[in-house]
Design an enzyme around this catalytic site. Structure first.
Site, PDB file in Angstrom:
ATOM      1  N   GLU A 127       0.618  -0.999   0.068  1.00 56.04           N
ATOM      2  CA  GLU A 127      -0.256  -0.119   0.049  1.00 56.04           C
ATOM      3  C   GLU A 127       0.814   1.091   0.070  1.00 56.04           C
ATOM      4  OE1 GLU A 127      -2.938   2.557   3.185  1.00 56.04           O
ATOM      5  OE2 GLU A 127      -2.478   0.627   3.614  1.00 56.04           O
ATOM      6  N   ARG A 165       0.613  10.591   0.383  1.00 53.70           N
ATOM      7  CA  ARG A 165       0.794  11.410   1.367  1.00 53.70           C
ATOM      8  C   ARG A 165       2.071  12.393   0.593  1.00 53.70           C
ATOM      9  NH1 ARG A 165       0.037   8.130   6.790  1.00 53.70           N
ATOM     10  NH2 ARG A 165      -1.628   6.932   6.490  1.00 53.70           N
ATOM     11  N   THR A 220      -4.578   6.701   1.369  1.00 47.99           N
ATOM     12  CA  THR A 220      -5.320   7.561   1.343  1.00 47.99           C
ATOM     13  C   THR A 220      -5.744   7.412   0.309  1.00 47.99           C
ATOM     14  OG1 THR A 220      -2.783   7.603   2.616  1.00 47.99           O
ATOM     15  CG2 THR A 220      -4.312   9.713   2.961  1.00 47.99           C
ATOM     16  N   LYS A 276     -11.749  -1.549   6.082  1.00 49.73           N
ATOM     17  CA  LYS A 276     -10.381  -1.468   6.416  1.00 49.73           C
ATOM     18  C   LYS A 276     -10.392  -0.815   8.158  1.00 49.73           C
ATOM     19  CE  LYS A 276      -6.444   2.347   6.712  1.00 49.73           C
ATOM     20  NZ  LYS A 276      -5.969   3.927   5.993  1.00 49.73           N
TER      21      LYS A 276
END
Length: 212
Positions: free
Chosen positions: A47, A51, A74, A134
């Site tokens: 993953e 960011r 994200t 999640k």
């Protein structure tokens, strides 16, 4: 892509290894080496969080690594989804879930691991058809005891807890019946990445891969 198909695809990703590395990478030039080190250690699902300015280029580089399955974390907006898919991401992860984000993932055929922190959020996603979610932020939300408690009345949903998960507490999460895998950043610590200590990262990955 339907939510049911998305959840089936997300489950396959989660079942590849007990740990999904959560990666914050600033330099795309080391992305392929980092991915190769993690894959060599037995952690193929990666993953890459959106960011950093380099994140999309990191996904592009990691997508070329044989044996790796690269996703984008994200995801917050429909544009994030489109950009991630174009960069080569084969799955997505979000800290929470909005209808716009879910719509975008379904429209772009990007399997999503949507974030949920409460029973209500888990139920709303389940109502839409998402059976793999999640749990985030895991430790701040009460950790494994909270996730176990949510699982009692909602056993249909399986989770990937992320946020504060470490080598020491990962086995507790993985011991729950509603946990498929965990997400964690400890397998690619910043100091080892900056030092380009790929052998050290492979060793950490091997250790994490044995947790399952």
């Amino acid at each position: 892509m339907t939510p049911q198909d998305a959840s089936a695809a997300a489950a396959k990703v989660c079942l590849m290894a007990p740990v999904v590395p959560v990666l914050v990478v600033d330099d795309a030039s080391i992305a392929a080496d980092l991915a190769s080190a993690l894959v060599a250690g037995g952690l193929p699902a990666l993953e890459v969080t959106l960011r950093t300015p380099a994140a999309l280029d990191v996904i592009r580089e990691m997508a070329t690594v044989e044996g790796g399955v690269v996703g984008a974390g994200t995801l917050l907006t429909p544009k994030d989804v489109e950009d991630a898919k174009a960069a080569g991401a084969t799955f997505g992860v979000s800290p929470g879930a909005t209808d716009r984000l879910l719509d975008a993932c379904e429209a772009n055929d990007l399997p999503l691991l949507p974030g949920a922190a409460t029973a209500t959020e888990a139920m709303r996603l389940l109502e839409r058809g998402y059976t793999v979610q999640k749990f985030f932020p895991a430790e701040a939300n009460g950790g494994a005891p909270a996730l176990k408690a949510i699982g009692a009345p909602i056993p249909q949903v399986k989770f990937c807890p992320t946020g504060g998960v470490s080598l020491s507490n990962a086995p507790i999460y993985l011991g729950l019946s509603n946990t498929l895998c965990v997400g964690g950043s400890w397998v690619a610590p910043k100091d080892k990445v900056q030092a380009r200590d790929w052998a050290g990262i492979t060793a950490l990955a091997q250790e994490a891969a044995k947790l399952g």
